[in-house]
Design an enzyme around this catalytic site. Structure first.
Site, short mmCIF file in Angstrom:
data_model
loop_
_atom_site.label_atom_id
_atom_site.label_comp_id
_atom_site.label_asym_id
_atom_site.label_seq_id
_atom_site.Cartn_x
_atom_site.Cartn_y
_atom_site.Cartn_z
N ARG A 76 17.31 1.40 -5.58
CA ARG A 76 17.19 2.62 -4.78
C ARG A 76 18.56 3.31 -4.67
O ARG A 76 18.65 4.50 -4.40
CB ARG A 76 16.67 2.30 -3.37
CG ARG A 76 15.25 1.73 -3.36
CD ARG A 76 14.67 1.82 -1.95
NE ARG A 76 13.54 0.93 -1.73
CZ ARG A 76 12.27 1.23 -1.99
NH1 ARG A 76 11.97 2.39 -2.53
NH2 ARG A 76 11.31 0.39 -1.74
N ASP A 104 1.36 7.15 -10.23
CA ASP A 104 1.19 6.27 -11.38
C ASP A 104 -0.30 6.24 -11.72
O ASP A 104 -0.79 7.10 -12.44
CB ASP A 104 1.78 4.89 -11.02
CG ASP A 104 1.96 3.98 -12.21
OD1 ASP A 104 1.04 3.91 -13.04
OD2 ASP A 104 3.00 3.31 -12.33
N GLY A 121 -2.60 6.90 -9.53
CA GLY A 121 -3.21 7.92 -8.67
C GLY A 121 -4.08 7.35 -7.57
O GLY A 121 -4.51 8.06 -6.66
N GLU A 175 5.78 12.64 -2.29
CA GLU A 175 5.72 11.31 -2.91
C GLU A 175 6.71 11.24 -4.06
O GLU A 175 7.04 12.27 -4.67
CB GLU A 175 4.27 11.10 -3.38
CG GLU A 175 3.95 9.83 -4.11
CD GLU A 175 4.10 8.57 -3.29
OE1 GLU A 175 5.24 8.25 -2.91
OE2 GLU A 175 3.09 7.88 -3.06
N ASP A 176 7.20 10.05 -4.37
CA ASP A 176 8.13 9.91 -5.49
C ASP A 176 7.41 9.91 -6.83
O ASP A 176 7.83 10.57 -7.77
CB ASP A 176 8.99 8.65 -5.34
CG ASP A 176 8.17 7.39 -5.10
OD1 ASP A 176 6.94 7.47 -4.95
OD2 ASP A 176 8.76 6.29 -5.06
N PHE A 191 8.43 1.46 -16.71
CA PHE A 191 8.80 1.27 -15.31
C PHE A 191 10.15 1.94 -15.07
O PHE A 191 11.14 1.62 -15.71
CB PHE A 191 8.84 -0.21 -14.93
CG PHE A 191 8.73 -0.38 -13.44
CD1 PHE A 191 7.48 -0.42 -12.82
CD2 PHE A 191 9.86 -0.45 -12.65
CE1 PHE A 191 7.36 -0.52 -11.44
CE2 PHE A 191 9.76 -0.56 -11.26
CZ PHE A 191 8.51 -0.60 -10.67
N VAL A 192 10.17 2.89 -14.14
CA VAL A 192 11.41 3.63 -13.88
C VAL A 192 11.96 3.29 -12.50
O VAL A 192 11.22 2.93 -11.59
CB VAL A 192 11.20 5.16 -14.00
CG1 VAL A 192 10.80 5.53 -15.42
CG2 VAL A 192 10.17 5.68 -13.01
#
Ligand code: HPA
Ligand code: MG
Length: 218
Positions: A200, A138, A140, A134-135, A187-188
């Site tokens: 992306r 947050d 969870g 997973e990236d 927020f990234v």
């Protein structure tokens, strides 16, 4: 065994962020990010270490499951590093690859996730050792629900790696087995993480700016 917090890299302190002047940002995103949190080269070096930790803990075949879309870049680079280790160091970990699109939903009856695998694909997971890639974790919630769903198909084992874990009060406390970086509650974007499908195509992991939020709002 989840990683202990001291085992992953903490990039939360503001002073650790890099200025946009320090690295190359595509011209089309110059105004849309406020700082560089993790440069691409550091991401790649960290993945080399995560691959080593995963291989050291693995005996026998592994089904590496990519959580789409955000996980695709980490998945690709992690699989490459695992392949490099098994090629050069005589370690034996046969890999098979799976791709899962996961969508969270919430209605007045229940909360859960839908996954893009067919019943027959899911049944093939029975008795296998899974590595979920997973990236970002947050809150969870999505991961906990996904793990519940996967248990229905009786895998032999399930381990989870997430490149990022967000330090947020909204967290349900879930911690993956292998974590790259702990990040601040911002927020990234970049390295396949998106904001409304944009960013992306940015190599570094960056904090989005107010300008960026407005430019790509839906
Ligand atoms: N960035 C991109 N995707 C996300 C984030 C984030 O900070 N948190 C949860 N999904
Ligand atoms: Mg995601």
């Amino acid at each position: 065994m989840p990683m202990k917090p001291e085992e992953y890299i903490d990039v939360t302190p503001e002073k650790n962020h890099y200025s946009l002047e320090h690295f190359v940002i595509p011209k089309h995103y110059e105004k849309d990010v406020s700082s560089i949190l993790i440069p691409h080269g550091v991401i790649m070096d960290r993945i080399q270490k995560l691959a080593r930790l995963i291989v050291d803990d693995t005996t026998g075949p592994l089904v590496v499951c990519c959580i789409l879309k955000g996980g695709h870049q980490y998945f690709a680079d992690l699989v490459n590093q695992i392949k490099a280790l098994t090629k050069n160091n005589g370690m034996s970990v046969p890999l098979s690859l799976e791709f899962i699109r996961v969508k969270s939903y919430k209605n007045d009856q229940s909360e859960g996730v839908t996954i893009s695998m067919s019943e027959s694909e899911c049944r093939e997971l029975e008795g296998k050792n899974l590595l979920i890639v997973e990236d970002i974790i947050d809150t969870g919630k999505t991961m906990v629900k996904l793990l519940e769903r996967l248990q229905d198909y009786k895998p032999k084992s399930v381990r989870v790696t997430s490149l990022l874990v967000k330090k947020t009060e909204r967290s349900n406390g879930y911690i993956p087995d292998y974590v790259g970086f702990a990040i601040p509650d911002a927020f990234v974007v970049g390295y396949a993480l998106d904001y409304n499908e944009y960013f992306r195509d940015l190599d570094h992991i960056c904090v989005i700016s107010e300008h960026g939020k407005k430019a790509y709002a839906v």
